[in-house]
Scaffold this active site. Structure first.
Site, PDB file in Angstrom:
ATOM      1  N   HIS A  98      14.508  29.223 -16.399  1.00  0.00           N
ATOM      2  CA  HIS A  98      14.469  27.748 -16.687  1.00  0.00           C
ATOM      3  C   HIS A  98      15.526  27.400 -17.357  1.00  0.00           C
ATOM      4  CE1 HIS A  98      12.705  23.934 -17.943  1.00  0.00           C
ATOM      5  NE2 HIS A  98      12.004  24.062 -16.860  1.00  0.00           N
ATOM      6  N   GLU A 147      16.279  22.285 -10.311  1.00  0.00           N
ATOM      7  CA  GLU A 147      16.076  21.352 -11.372  1.00  0.00           C
ATOM      8  C   GLU A 147      17.134  20.958 -12.224  1.00  0.00           C
ATOM      9  OE1 GLU A 147      11.795  21.976 -12.886  1.00  0.00           O
ATOM     10  OE2 GLU A 147      12.997  23.202 -14.038  1.00  0.00           O
TER      11      GLU A 147
HETATM   12  P1  PGA Z   1       9.292  17.770 -16.330  1.00  0.00           P
HETATM   13  O1  PGA Z   1       9.661  19.057 -16.509  1.00  0.00           O
HETATM   14  O2  PGA Z   1       8.365  17.452 -14.829  1.00  0.00           O
HETATM   15  O3  PGA Z   1       8.611  17.251 -17.462  1.00  0.00           O
HETATM   16  O4  PGA Z   1      10.658  16.852 -16.011  1.00  0.00           O
HETATM   17  C1  PGA Z   1       9.822  19.855 -15.303  1.00  0.00           C
HETATM   18  C2  PGA Z   1      10.229  21.348 -15.580  1.00  0.00           C
HETATM   19  O5  PGA Z   1      10.975  21.577 -16.713  1.00  0.00           O
HETATM   20  O6  PGA Z   1       9.654  22.251 -14.912  1.00  0.00           O
END
Ligand code: PGA
Length: 221
Positions: A98, A147
């Site tokens: 992440h 992401e």
């Molecule tokens: P968010 O986070 O939906 O709060 O933007 C997504 C993530 O970091 O997995």
């Protein structure tokens, strides 16, 4: 067509008592309004893994449990680490790489590679986060979550057009992997993403913390 995958990433939220409240309420919602088209994975903190896993088993809920991280090492003298075998007692999946861990905790590509190997050796399914199509994806990874860091927690998701471009390239390189989008996905505008080619689900942070919001988001898809 496989079911869409919805992964709730709770990050560093919820005590055991709060976890219990969430699971109780979410289970009630799912029993009253089933979500047969969805595959749901909840990823709580390590401290809530056991409780989530036992609750799901005891109530026979169609939910799987994932961890948010694992140690890069196997069992041994690594103070503070939680290894893949320990996680495997309660979870089937693990989020690795992440961007918050890279940015705030200095996690490197080498660390990520070691963690993926540990997960695979223990039989955990890896949900690998990538920031764009050029990030390294270790062989054998079955779930890739795109992401973009600027979209995480900002309330401003990436555009469907740009996600489609990134997915096209990821699909070319890793045809067997399920592609998810993550970054400010919420129940108000999730529908705009549904037509993106190759999209097979979402990694959801903030909107996964409340049972009603998560249930509504999944129902809309
Ligand atoms: P968010 O986070 O939906 O709060 O933007 C997504 C993530 O970091 O997995």
């Amino acid at each position: 067509m496989s079911k869409k995958l919805f992964i709730g990433n709770w990050k560093s939220h919820k005590t055991v008592a709060q976890t219990h409240d969430f699971m109780w309420q979410f289970a009630k919602l799912v029993q009253e309004h089933p979500l047969p088209e969805a595959e749901i994975i909840i990823c709580p903190s390590f401290t809530s893994l056991q409780q989530c896993s036992e609750f799901v088993r005891a109530n026979n809920l169609p939910i799987e449990i994932g961890a948010q991280n694992i140690s890069a090492f196997e069992a041994g003298a690594y103070t503070g680490e939680v290894n893949a075998q320990q996680v495997k007692e309660y979870a089937t999946h693990v989020i690795i790489g992440h961007s918050e861990r890279k940015r705030l905790l200095g996690e490197t590509g080498e660390d990520i590679g070691k963690k993926v190997h540990q997960a695979h050796d223990s039989g955990l399914t890896v949900i690998l986060c990538v920031q764009d199509e050029n990030d390294t994806v270790v062989d054998g990874v079955k779930i890739i979550a795109y992401e973009p860091p600027s979209a995480i927690g900002s309330g401003v998701p990436d555009t469907p057009e740009h996600i489609a471009e990134v997915f096209e390239k990821l699909h070319e390189k890793y045809a067997g992997a399920r592609l998810l989008y993550g970054g400010s996905v919420n129940e108000k505008d999730v529908k705009q993403f549904l037509a993106i080619p190759h999209l097979q689900g979402f990694l959801i942070g903030g909107a996964s913390l409340e049972p009603q919001r998560l249930h509504e988001l999944i129902s809309l898809c």
